[in-house]
Design an enzyme around this catalytic site. Structure first.
Site, short mmCIF file in Angstrom:
data_model
loop_
_atom_site.label_atom_id
_atom_site.label_comp_id
_atom_site.label_asym_id
_atom_site.label_seq_id
_atom_site.Cartn_x
_atom_site.Cartn_y
_atom_site.Cartn_z
N THR A 109 4.40 -0.83 18.91
CA THR A 109 3.98 0.06 17.98
C THR A 109 2.61 -0.70 17.21
OG1 THR A 109 5.75 -0.99 16.22
CG2 THR A 109 5.46 1.49 17.36
N GLU B 208 8.27 -3.28 17.77
CA GLU B 208 7.56 -3.76 16.74
C GLU B 208 5.97 -3.92 17.64
OE1 GLU B 208 7.24 -2.59 13.93
OE2 GLU B 208 10.35 -2.95 13.34
N HIS C 209 6.50 -7.13 10.50
CA HIS C 209 8.30 -7.03 11.38
C HIS C 209 8.02 -7.23 12.24
CE1 HIS C 209 7.72 -3.20 9.29
NE2 HIS C 209 7.89 -3.47 7.82
N TRP D 115 1.04 -0.95 -0.30
CA TRP D 115 0.25 -0.17 -0.08
C TRP D 115 0.92 0.92 0.38
CZ3 TRP D 115 0.97 3.56 4.00
CH2 TRP D 115 1.41 2.75 5.11
N HIS E 86 4.88 5.42 7.09
CA HIS E 86 4.35 4.96 8.47
C HIS E 86 4.22 6.52 8.41
CE1 HIS E 86 4.94 0.87 9.43
NE2 HIS E 86 3.67 0.70 8.13
N GLU F 215 7.59 7.65 14.36
CA GLU F 215 7.68 7.23 12.74
C GLU F 215 8.68 8.10 12.02
OE1 GLU F 215 6.65 4.38 11.62
OE2 GLU F 215 5.56 3.67 13.38
N ASP G 173 1.71 -3.84 9.41
CA ASP G 173 2.52 -3.56 9.29
C ASP G 173 3.66 -4.21 10.05
OD1 ASP G 173 2.42 -3.15 6.43
OD2 ASP G 173 3.33 -1.27 6.18
N GLU G 174 3.13 -3.39 11.03
CA GLU G 174 4.32 -3.42 12.47
C GLU G 174 3.98 -4.84 13.21
OE1 GLU G 174 5.64 -0.92 12.98
OE2 GLU G 174 4.45 0.27 12.83
N GLU H 262 8.31 1.11 6.02
CA GLU H 262 8.37 2.02 7.75
C GLU H 262 8.02 3.17 7.37
OE1 GLU H 262 7.65 1.64 11.00
OE2 GLU H 262 8.06 -0.48 10.93
FE LIG Z 1 8.11 -0.17 13.33
FE LIG Z 2 6.37 1.52 12.17
#
Ligand SMILES: [Fe+2]
Ligand SMILES: [Fe+2]
Length: 427
Positions: free
Chosen positions: A262, A259, A295, A125, A209, A168, A291-292, A206
């Site tokens: 977040t 991670e 990760h 995205w 973000h 971020e 996403d976090e 990242e």
């Molecule tokens: Fe992260």
């Molecule tokens: Fe992030």
């Protein structure tokens, strides 16, 4: 070698004396400038190994240089807002050199097991997917709708969202941090090792973000963008001090923890945005949280592998990080005026449930289960002690927090420059 600093009438003396960590820190040889909180005084030193002896003055940072600045006083003035404010000695390269080989030998493993956690650019995205399209005719109407939705967001929620966005946006610092780690760093800036490609592609993921949250908050019209931009500039200039000592053992435990932290905080801002009626923002925060989580899965898998290959040193690393406490990546936040802005932001996050002390204990408990720490076998007796210590911590943290919350002191409200100095409840 000795030097004297004057700080608001307090004299602090730094003397040349090997500290407990000096033998582990060859880089300490090049320390040449010390800065004390609100110091306006002078200093003279030659590059030497330093140990600080002062109970009164708060050591705000150590700047490592290879030579003395030409004009020291000017340099102090110039850098006074950029030096880390932590009061511990900075330890470097604590991992024995032979362990570097372990990480080099894991390159193929990382290629097969860690790199696949990344998404290709084509399948990723982009911030623009969630924002009004500036080239379309309906742009202004879309912005108007966005602003109508955002008008319902309470100030304390905005403070959390801004704090998360600033965190971020300090991404250059986090890539730097990963590239401090021995054995896995990107040696050239375009290295083809699996570790280096992971770090660059992780950074690239990242990067979206901060971009997305920044543009969204800009369009809301609810926040002071200029002061937020200043806070980001200060924060990147300050760096961070995760105390990971160039060790990937410590570093990947830190990133596993962060991670997940977040993932939790963006998940909570998503849930709350929905409650406040801003479904678009809920989707934005939820997408970032996902996403976090991905990760987190990658970093926890690395640590899982370390537990498998080297349980003793990995449990020592986990114990070490927990004794030091995991510092938040944006702990050196400053807006140019308010030295307590990070603490205040943390208090608001705690009060509104965006990220709490309970979350900290829960994350550790989760990681203990994820890494099967309670059932680790083949540990030395020192390793078993570390295991007991770590496994008892989540409950200890919860009890301490309970006690601390009963005797909470300090102001009940505070103003935030990010929202034009409006007041919000802190506790
Ligand atoms: Fe992260
Ligand atoms: Fe992030």
């Amino acid at each position: 070698m000795a030097l004297v600093l004057q700080s608001n009438g307090i004299y602090a003396t730094a003397v040349s004396r090997p500290g407990p960590t000096a033998s582990r820190s060859p880089c300490m040889d090049s320390v040449s400038l010390i800065h004390i909180s609100r110091a306006a005084g002078s200093l003279r030193s030659t590059p030497a190994r330093l140990w600080i002896s002062s109970s009164k003055a708060r050591l705000t940072g150590i700047v490592m240089t290879t030579a003395l600045p030409v004009d020291v006083e000017e340099k102090v003035e110039h850098t006074s807002l950029y030096v880390p404010r932590e009061s511990h000695t900075q330890v470097t390269h604590s991992m024995p050199p032979e362990k570097i080989e372990l990480f080099k030998s894991l390159e193929d493993w990382a290629e097969e097991n860690i790199v696949p956690y990344l998404k290709t650019v084509e399948k990723s995205w982009q911030p623009q997917d969630f924002l009004p399209e500036p080239s379309s005719e309906g742009f202004l109407d879309e912005v108007k709708e966005l602003r109508q939705r955002a008008a319902e967001l309470p100030d304390d929620y905005l403070v959390c969202l801004v704090g998360d966005m600033i965190t971020e946006e300090a991404l250059p610092t986090y890539q730097t941090m990963l590239n401090t780690l021995d054995g896995v760093r990107d040696e050239t800036g375009a290295s083809l090792t699996s570790w280096a490609r992971w770090t660059r592609a992780w950074t690239a993921e990242e990067n979206r973000h901060g971009d997305l949250l920044n543009k969204y908050l800009y369009l809301t019209g609810r926040v002071d963008m200029r002061i937020i931009e200043k806070t980001i500039q200060y924060l990147i200039g300050s760096g961070m001090d995760p105390q990971t000592e160039n060790s990937p053992y410590l570093g990947f435990i830190y990133t596993s923890f962060q991670e997940r932290a977040t993932f939790i905080s963006h998940g909570n801002t998503a849930r709350q945005a929905k409650e406040f009626g801003d479904n678009k923002l809920a989707q934005i925060c939820g997408t970032i949280a996902a996403d976090e989580r991905r990760h987190e899965n990658a970093y926890t898998k690395i640590v899982e592998k370390l537990f498998e290959l080297d349980p003793d040193d990995t449990i020592f690393a986990l114990e070490d990080m927990m004794r030091k406490k995991i510092s938040m990546p944006a702990h050196l936040m400053y807006d140019g005026n308010d030295r307590n802005i990070f603490d205040k932001f943390s208090q608001v996050a705690q009060r509104t449930g965006v990220y709490t002390a309970k979350d900290y204990a829960d994350i550790l408990e989760y990681l203990i289960k994820r890494w099967n720490v309670e059932k680790l076998s083949g540990l030395s007796s020192r390793g078993q002690k570390a295991q007991d210590y770590v496994c008892g911590l989540p409950n200890r943290f919860r009890k301490l927090e309970e006690r601390a919350s009963r005797v909470k002191k300090g102001p009940k409200t505070g103003s935030f420059s990010w929202i034009f100095n409006r007041e919000v409840a802190l506790s």
